[in-house]
Design a protein around this motif. Structure first.
Motif, PDB file in Angstrom:
ATOM      1  N   TYR A  14     -18.372  48.394  -9.323  1.00 36.80           N
ATOM      2  CA  TYR A  14     -17.024  48.345  -8.770  1.00 36.80           C
ATOM      3  C   TYR A  14     -16.993  47.413  -7.571  1.00 36.80           C
ATOM      4  CZ  TYR A  14     -18.683  51.275  -4.919  1.00 36.80           C
ATOM      5  OH  TYR A  14     -19.368  51.741  -3.821  1.00 36.80           O
ATOM      6  N   ASP A  15     -15.783  47.052  -7.170  1.00 41.46           N
ATOM      7  CA  ASP A  15     -15.545  46.318  -5.930  1.00 41.46           C
ATOM      8  C   ASP A  15     -14.477  47.067  -5.147  1.00 41.46           C
ATOM      9  OD1 ASP A  15     -17.288  44.021  -6.217  1.00 41.46           O
ATOM     10  OD2 ASP A  15     -15.931  43.341  -7.801  1.00 41.46           O
ATOM     11  N   ASP A  16     -14.734  47.266  -3.876  1.00 40.11           N
ATOM     12  CA  ASP A  16     -13.805  47.954  -2.989  1.00 40.11           C
ATOM     13  C   ASP A  16     -13.335  46.931  -1.956  1.00 40.11           C
ATOM     14  OD1 ASP A  16     -12.368  49.696  -1.456  1.00 40.11           O
ATOM     15  OD2 ASP A  16     -14.021  51.084  -1.042  1.00 40.11           O
ATOM     16  N   HIS A  17     -12.166  46.358  -2.187  1.00 40.53           N
ATOM     17  CA  HIS A  17     -11.657  45.277  -1.354  1.00 40.53           C
ATOM     18  C   HIS A  17     -10.787  45.883  -0.251  1.00 40.53           C
ATOM     19  CE1 HIS A  17     -12.770  42.517  -4.650  1.00 40.53           C
ATOM     20  NE2 HIS A  17     -12.311  43.469  -5.436  1.00 40.53           N
ATOM     21  N   VAL A  18     -11.235  45.723   0.977  1.00 40.73           N
ATOM     22  CA  VAL A  18     -10.546  46.380   2.091  1.00 40.73           C
ATOM     23  C   VAL A  18     -10.127  45.392   3.176  1.00 40.73           C
ATOM     24  CG1 VAL A  18     -11.583  48.633   1.735  1.00 40.73           C
ATOM     25  CG2 VAL A  18     -12.797  46.955   3.104  1.00 40.73           C
ATOM     26  N   GLY A  19     -10.072  44.121   2.858  1.00 44.97           N
ATOM     27  CA  GLY A  19      -9.625  43.140   3.834  1.00 44.97           C
ATOM     28  C   GLY A  19     -10.736  42.684   4.749  1.00 44.97           C
ATOM     29  N   VAL A  32      -2.866  54.793   0.634  1.00 37.64           N
ATOM     30  CA  VAL A  32      -2.825  54.836  -0.827  1.00 37.64           C
ATOM     31  C   VAL A  32      -3.536  53.608  -1.388  1.00 37.64           C
ATOM     32  CG1 VAL A  32      -1.349  55.036  -2.856  1.00 37.64           C
ATOM     33  CG2 VAL A  32      -0.604  56.037  -0.697  1.00 37.64           C
ATOM     34  N   PRO A  33      -4.826  53.690  -1.641  1.00 43.88           N
ATOM     35  CA  PRO A  33      -5.515  52.562  -2.263  1.00 43.88           C
ATOM     36  C   PRO A  33      -4.939  52.259  -3.643  1.00 43.88           C
ATOM     37  CG  PRO A  33      -7.078  54.175  -1.401  1.00 43.88           C
ATOM     38  CD  PRO A  33      -5.726  54.809  -1.359  1.00 43.88           C
ATOM     39  N   LEU A  34      -5.016  51.001  -4.018  1.00 50.99           N
ATOM     40  CA  LEU A  34      -4.592  50.576  -5.351  1.00 50.99           C
ATOM     41  C   LEU A  34      -5.822  50.474  -6.233  1.00 50.99           C
ATOM     42  CD1 LEU A  34      -2.585  49.390  -7.409  1.00 50.99           C
ATOM     43  CD2 LEU A  34      -2.953  47.156  -6.338  1.00 50.99           C
ATOM     44  N   VAL A  35      -5.837  51.231  -7.318  1.00 51.77           N
ATOM     45  CA  VAL A  35      -6.946  51.233  -8.271  1.00 51.77           C
ATOM     46  C   VAL A  35      -6.449  50.627  -9.571  1.00 51.77           C
ATOM     47  CG1 VAL A  35      -8.627  52.638  -9.515  1.00 51.77           C
ATOM     48  CG2 VAL A  35      -7.929  53.289  -7.197  1.00 51.77           C
ATOM     49  N   LEU A  36      -7.152  49.604 -10.062  1.00 53.22           N
ATOM     50  CA  LEU A  36      -6.715  48.861 -11.246  1.00 53.22           C
ATOM     51  C   LEU A  36      -7.731  48.995 -12.366  1.00 53.22           C
ATOM     52  CD1 LEU A  36      -5.424  45.688  -9.387  1.00 53.22           C
ATOM     53  CD2 LEU A  36      -4.033  47.480 -10.443  1.00 53.22           C
ATOM     54  N   VAL A  37      -7.236  49.266 -13.569  1.00 49.64           N
ATOM     55  CA  VAL A  37      -8.086  49.538 -14.725  1.00 49.64           C
ATOM     56  C   VAL A  37      -7.878  48.438 -15.772  1.00 49.64           C
ATOM     57  CG1 VAL A  37      -8.759  51.260 -16.442  1.00 49.64           C
ATOM     58  CG2 VAL A  37      -7.717  52.000 -14.274  1.00 49.64           C
ATOM     59  N   ALA A  55      -5.272  42.147  -1.457  1.00 52.56           N
ATOM     60  CA  ALA A  55      -6.313  42.773  -0.640  1.00 52.56           C
ATOM     61  C   ALA A  55      -6.134  42.518   0.851  1.00 52.56           C
ATOM     62  CB  ALA A  55      -7.696  42.308  -1.092  1.00 52.56           C
ATOM     63  N   GLY A  56      -5.252  41.579   1.214  1.00 51.33           N
ATOM     64  CA  GLY A  56      -4.985  41.372   2.628  1.00 51.33           C
ATOM     65  C   GLY A  56      -4.123  42.445   3.245  1.00 51.33           C
ATOM     66  N   THR A  57      -3.409  43.192   2.418  1.00 54.73           N
ATOM     67  CA  THR A  57      -2.499  44.226   2.924  1.00 54.73           C
ATOM     68  C   THR A  57      -2.772  45.608   2.341  1.00 54.73           C
ATOM     69  OG1 THR A  57      -0.923  43.574   1.197  1.00 54.73           O
ATOM     70  CG2 THR A  57      -0.606  42.627   3.390  1.00 54.73           C
ATOM     71  N   HIS A  58      -3.600  45.682   1.325  1.00 52.28           N
ATOM     72  CA  HIS A  58      -3.889  46.961   0.685  1.00 52.28           C
ATOM     73  C   HIS A  58      -5.374  47.056   0.353  1.00 52.28           C
ATOM     74  CE1 HIS A  58       0.434  46.533   0.007  1.00 52.28           C
ATOM     75  NE2 HIS A  58       0.482  47.838  -0.156  1.00 52.28           N
ATOM     76  N   ARG A  59      -5.863  48.262   0.354  1.00 61.22           N
ATOM     77  CA  ARG A  59      -7.202  48.498  -0.183  1.00 61.22           C
ATOM     78  C   ARG A  59      -7.086  48.465  -1.699  1.00 61.22           C
ATOM     79  NH1 ARG A  59     -10.752  54.076   0.592  1.00 61.22           N
ATOM     80  NH2 ARG A  59     -12.633  53.374  -0.537  1.00 61.22           N
ATOM     81  N   VAL A  60      -7.839  47.570  -2.345  1.00 58.90           N
ATOM     82  CA  VAL A  60      -7.760  47.385  -3.789  1.00 58.90           C
ATOM     83  C   VAL A  60      -9.130  47.671  -4.389  1.00 58.90           C
ATOM     84  CG1 VAL A  60      -7.187  45.830  -5.670  1.00 58.90           C
ATOM     85  CG2 VAL A  60      -5.984  45.613  -3.481  1.00 58.90           C
ATOM     86  N   ILE A  61      -9.176  48.581  -5.334  1.00 59.82           N
ATOM     87  CA  ILE A  61     -10.425  48.976  -5.984  1.00 59.82           C
ATOM     88  C   ILE A  61     -10.365  48.568  -7.449  1.00 59.82           C
ATOM     89  CG2 ILE A  61     -11.891  50.929  -6.652  1.00 59.82           C
ATOM     90  CD1 ILE A  61     -10.655  52.403  -4.166  1.00 59.82           C
ATOM     91  N   THR A  62     -11.340  47.783  -7.879  1.00 67.42           N
ATOM     92  CA  THR A  62     -11.472  47.401  -9.285  1.00 67.42           C
ATOM     93  C   THR A  62     -12.859  47.809  -9.758  1.00 67.42           C
ATOM     94  OG1 THR A  62     -12.249  45.181  -8.721  1.00 67.42           O
ATOM     95  CG2 THR A  62      -9.871  45.465  -9.033  1.00 67.42           C
TER      96      THR A  62
END
Length: 274
Positions: A14-19, A32-37, A55-62
């Motif tokens: 996985y990748d946890d993009h937090v800026g 509210v992290p965004l998780v994409l499948v 990812a500059g404004t939200h935590r994005v998890i792929t």
């Protein structure tokens, strides 16, 4: 590239993009992290345009689904039940300490998102369903998935990828099509075949949609032949608090084919969650 051994014994990449500032970055909304499948037969690189934009404004998890991408570890058994994907997702949320997320998926990933909502709705703050369908396969469709699974095991991915590429990403989107082809050719046949067999026996999610109580976004490419606009319109009508976005000049993967339009719709949806 982080790899997690989850509580259910499965390894997922996985990748946890937090800026740039990490988890404490004041410009990142941590709530509210965004998780994409991703869908079949792809990997988490499907979401590169969304990571770059959001990812500059939200935590994005792929992450790579079990059997795909870097999650196709020899020690990780393939799925045998479609619900395995949602159970893996819940275990990943536990591993990352995510109590609640905005969950999105495209194609098979959208079906996994629906399965996840049916299993743990209290952990989902918003639902994004792109180019997907809640309905079960017909008997002919089930047979075709199982036959395709056997073909992938016997022949590998290339013949299948060449045949379906034009449906995944339209020919007028050559850069997206090239990305899609790379993902399909890199997909492990064993993982892809297992997913096809499990997907053939997935439950009907049509009864889940009217029970969705969170803000939802339904997206579809205008030229999608796998899950056409009519399917998206029916989903939008079934989900009480939903909006529908039809993206022009896109087929089955509008997040890659028309990322600016897709990302704009996602930003509007995320704003509704706050």
């Amino acid at each position: 590239m982080p790899t997690a051994q989850l509580s259910n014994g499965i390894h997922l990449a996985y990748d946890d993009h937090v800026g740039r500032g990490g988890h404490d970055d004041p410009d990142i909304d941590p709530a509210v992290p965004l998780v994409l499948v991703h869908g079949h037969p792809f990997d988490r690189s499907l979401w590169h345009p969304q990571v770059a934009a959001l990812a500059g404004t939200h935590r994005v998890i792929t992450f790579d689904l079990r059997g795909y991408g870097d999650s196709a570890a020899p020690s990780t058994p393939p799925v045998t039940d479609f619900g395995d994907f949602a159970r893996d997702l819940e275990a990943l949320l536990d591993h990352l300490g995510v109590a609640r997320c905005a969950l999105g998926g495209v194609s098979m990933g959208g079906q996994i998102a629906m399965d996840a909502y049916a299993r743990f709705p209290e952990r989902i703050a918003g639902l994004l369903l792109a180019d997907t369908s809640p309905a079960v396969d017909t008997e002919a469709g089930k047979a075709f998935r199982r036959e395709t699974a056997e073909r992938l095991l016997a022949e590998g991915m290339k013949g299948y990828a060449d045949e379906v590429l034009h449906k995944m990403a339209a020919a007028y989107n050559p850069e997206a099509a090239a990305h899609v082809l790379r993902m399909m050719l890199a997909a492990p046949p064993q993982g892809a075949a297992a997913a096809l067999r499990a997907r053939a026996d997935r439950p009907d999610y049509s009864q889940v949609l009217p029970k969705v109580t969170v803000p939802s976004l339904v997206v579809v490419g205008r030229d999608d032949t796998y899950t056409p606009v009519a399917d998206a319109e029916a989903m939008h009508a079934a989900i009480p608090d939903s909006r529908l976005t039809v993206i022009e000049r896109a087929a089955h993967l509008p997040n890659l084919e028309r990322p600016e339009e897709f990302n704009a719709a996602v930003r509007d949806w995320l704003a509704r969650l706050t």
